[in-house]
Design an enzyme around this catalytic site. Structure first.
Site, mmCIF file in Angstrom:
data_model
loop_
_atom_site.group_PDB
_atom_site.id
_atom_site.type_symbol
_atom_site.label_atom_id
_atom_site.label_comp_id
_atom_site.label_asym_id
_atom_site.label_seq_id
_atom_site.Cartn_x
_atom_site.Cartn_y
_atom_site.Cartn_z
ATOM 1 C CG HIS A 28 1.312 5.327 7.215
ATOM 2 N ND1 HIS A 28 0.599 4.799 6.168
ATOM 3 C CD2 HIS A 28 1.102 4.513 8.265
ATOM 4 C CE1 HIS A 28 -0.015 3.701 6.578
ATOM 5 N NE2 HIS A 28 0.276 3.505 7.845
ATOM 6 C CG HIS B 262 -1.783 6.791 2.943
ATOM 7 N ND1 HIS B 262 -2.511 7.370 3.944
ATOM 8 C CD2 HIS B 262 -1.713 5.466 3.217
ATOM 9 C CE1 HIS B 262 -2.885 6.435 4.787
ATOM 10 N NE2 HIS B 262 -2.414 5.279 4.371
ATOM 11 C CE LYS C 135 -3.903 -1.993 2.402
ATOM 12 N NZ LYS C 135 -4.484 -2.038 3.738
HETATM 13 N N1 ARG Z 1 0.078 -0.852 10.012
HETATM 14 C C1 ARG Z 1 -0.888 -0.245 10.876
HETATM 15 C C2 ARG Z 1 -1.696 0.797 10.104
HETATM 16 O O1 ARG Z 1 -1.225 1.306 9.126
HETATM 17 C C3 ARG Z 1 -0.241 0.465 12.055
HETATM 18 C C4 ARG Z 1 0.511 -0.427 12.978
HETATM 19 C C5 ARG Z 1 0.813 0.238 14.265
HETATM 20 N N2 ARG Z 1 1.577 -0.563 15.179
HETATM 21 C C6 ARG Z 1 1.102 -1.579 15.862
HETATM 22 N N3 ARG Z 1 1.936 -2.251 16.628
HETATM 23 N N4 ARG Z 1 -0.156 -1.917 15.831
HETATM 24 O O2 ARG Z 1 -2.800 1.106 10.522
#
Ligand code: ARG
Length: 574
Positions: free
Chosen positions: A135, A132, A129
């Site tokens: 993040h 964007h 993905k």
């Molecule tokens: N990849 C997830 C997202 O983009 C965020 C992860 C955050 N870290 C975690 N340990 N849950 O929503």
């Protein structure tokens, strides 16, 4: 609350209140809103009950008591129930300036975090993905906290908890197998992947069999099928290569890229423990932890078909981090949309009897949206961070050319200003606020922006270049007469701000709020510009010239360091 400012402990040691400890007094000391009121203020309201006296009277009596003995204060004043302390200005200035001259960029560093490891889970992008704008905040807030922890002597561990597991990889493989083209993938990268992913969803609406196919492919990834893994790895390395470029521009690194997939073989033991502890309830074949008692929906850990979830991997990750790093704190810099997820996660760990659940901290932040119509998030259209950075740099280049046609490193400076303006913006408000991004706003040289602070710093640098050889100039310590040259509202304000730098970084960490440092950089830049406008520096009286140049040097050093902490580069000229 623990206080980290040595000045507070120093002041507290002169204040005697029956039945109140020095630590408590130190923790009550605050920085008055206006430095003309004093350097520190002690509100006496808290003592009224214990001492059975009015706060104003208490302040008055404390003042008399302090002044009856030798003390380091230039003034102690009782005003409306507050006790205000002022330090000796010249001595104060001498201390701050000699400290900056000696330590340079190390000024404001401390070892208060020695021996303490802090895990910071940030950025944590999803594979296949695009990176964007959503993040952006996680990435820059986490990276800023990382640098600040390091500055205060902690041992930070930066973790990019990649979203590299889940059924979407099955879908991607199906899409790629059907419509994909190796050449186009190599050229288009993640953008191309997103395109075929979107196509999968459109076509699956017509042809639901595609979903089954996708599930089957994901199963093959799970089972270690060669072809499935080859494609999975290809998608992953492509994504990492692309985000790597963005990280590089942002000056960000990670100590670990252990993402969700890493925990595939680490979930079973945790589930077994939960079962042994009788914490698992089976509901319609799924394994859940019931959290009704705490007003939360259940934490779903294993689906009826045996599939694990995001939460299951986070649970395994929390244990893994505790085991591996023995953290003092473990932070998750993740949008507030995931508030419930983390509340559930921390609760489950608490129920498991792990005392360290208290050290787990969700650091939430608000949403970033774009004001600029051309970049708006239309359905299926994501705003790529790379594009935002590129456009900001392009616009910065225009402004810079307008301001200084002859700038030699125009291209490099535009990159620093453009990228810096986006980062600075994301870190200038209280992180929980939703914010709206506009190129004109973040690049306004007269606003509370990166270019404003960068320009102020460059102004200080240019002044210093004209001042001559600083090493030579500051061989001898500044004298008291010279330091008197810093008197006056503008100079005193600068010294007072400079003296607070280290404490400001600590405060940012206490609140997990890098914007405290961003705001500080803005205040320091503003104060410097006021000083610069009102004070003769290079052509001032010879008796005070050296002290004033030292002050400019200190401002430059601290501005540059504050910018570095939030992740913004400082051009020498612009
Ligand atoms: N990849 C997830 C997202 O983009 C965020 C992860 C955050 N870290 C975690 N340990 N849950 O929503």
């Amino acid at each position: 609350m623990q206080t980290t400012d040595p000045r507070k402990s120093e002041i507290a040691s002169y204040v005697n209140v029956d039945g109140v400890s020095r630590e408590e007094i130190a923790s009550l000391l605050m920085l008055p809103p206006d430095t003309s009121m004093g350097d520190y203020a002690l509100p006496c309201f808290r003592f009224a009950k214990t001492l059975r006296k009015a706060p104003a009277l208490i302040a008055e009596e404390l003042k008399k008591d302090i002044l009856s003995r030798p003390n380091p204060f230039a003034a102690v004043e009782a005003v409306n129930g507050y006790l205000n302390f002022k330090f000796d200005r010249a001595a104060e200035a001498g201390k701050v300036l000699s400290d900056v001259l000696k330590r340079g960029a190390e000024y404001g560093s401390s070892d208060e975090g020695a021996g303490k490891t802090v895990c910071i889970d940030y950025s944590s992008i999803n594979i296949a993905k695009p990176f964007h704008i959503g993040h952006l905040s996680s990435t820059v807030i986490g990276a800023a906290l990382y640098r600040m922890y390091r500055k205060r002597g902690y041992n930070p561990v930066g973790i990019n908890h990649l979203g590299d597991w889940g059924t979407q990889f099955g879908k991607l493989i199906v899409a790629y197998k059907r419509w994909g083209d190796e050449e186009k993938l190599k050229k288009g990268g993640v953008t191309y992947l997103t395109e075929i992913y979107v196509r999968f969803h459109t076509e699956a609406e017509e042809d639901p069999a595609l979903e089954d196919e996708a599930r089957a492919w994901f199963k093959r990834i799970e089972d270690g099928d060669k072809e499935a893994l080859r494609l999975y790895d290809l998608f992953k390395s492509l994504t990492l290569e692309e985000v790597g470029k963005v990280y590089k521009r942002l000056g960000i690194e990670f100590d670990s890229y252990n993402g969700e997939a890493f925990y595939n073989d680490k979930m079973a033991p945790v589930i077994e423990r939960l079962e042994a502890l009788n914490l698992i309830t089976v509901s319609d074949g799924a394994k859940i932890v019931d959290l009704k008692e705490w007003g939360m929906s259940p934490c779903l850990l294993v689906k009826a078909d045996g599939a694990t979830l995001y939460a299951t991997r986070d649970l395994a990750a929390a244990f893994y981090r505790k085991r591996t790093y023995d953290f003092y704190k473990s932070l998750y810099v993740v949008a507030y949309q995931q508030n419930l997820h983390f509340k559930q996660l921390f609760k489950v760990i608490e129920l498991m009897g792990e005392e360290w659940y208290r050290d787990l901290v969700h650091v939430p932040f608000g949403m970033v949206s774009l004001e600029d119509g051309t970049m708006s998030t239309r359905k299926g259209k994501v705003v790529w961070l790379k594009d935002v950075l590129d456009k900001a740099v392009e616009k910065a280049a225009l402004v810079i050319r307008e301001k200084n046609e002859n700038l030699v490193n125009a291209e490099a400076v535009s990159e620093m200003v453009g990228v810096g303006s986006v980062v600075f913006f994301a870190l200038s408000n209280n992180r929980i606020k939703d914010i709206t991004f506009s190129y004109d706003k973040v690049l306004n040289f007269d606003g509370e922006t990166a270019p404003y602070v960068q320009y102020t710093n460059a102004r200080a640098v240019s002044l210093l270049k004209k001042a001559g050889d600083l090493g030579e100039m500051f061989k001898e310590p500044l004298t008291e007469t010279e330091l008197k040259g810093l008197e006056g509202k503008e100079g005193e304000e600068l010294v007072s701000l400079l003296s607070r730098f280290g404490q400001t970084v600590s405060e940012a960490l206490e609140k997990y709020e890098p914007s405290v440092v961003t705001r500080y950089a803005i205040e320091l830049a503003k104060a410097f510009n006021r000083y610069y406008l009102t004070t003769r520096i290079l052509n001032g009286e010879p008796s005070v010239r050296r002290a004033r140049i030292a002050l400019v040097y200190a401002v430059h050093t601290v501005l540059e360091e504050a910018l570095r902490l939030i992740g913004v580069k400082a051009p020498e000229e612009m």
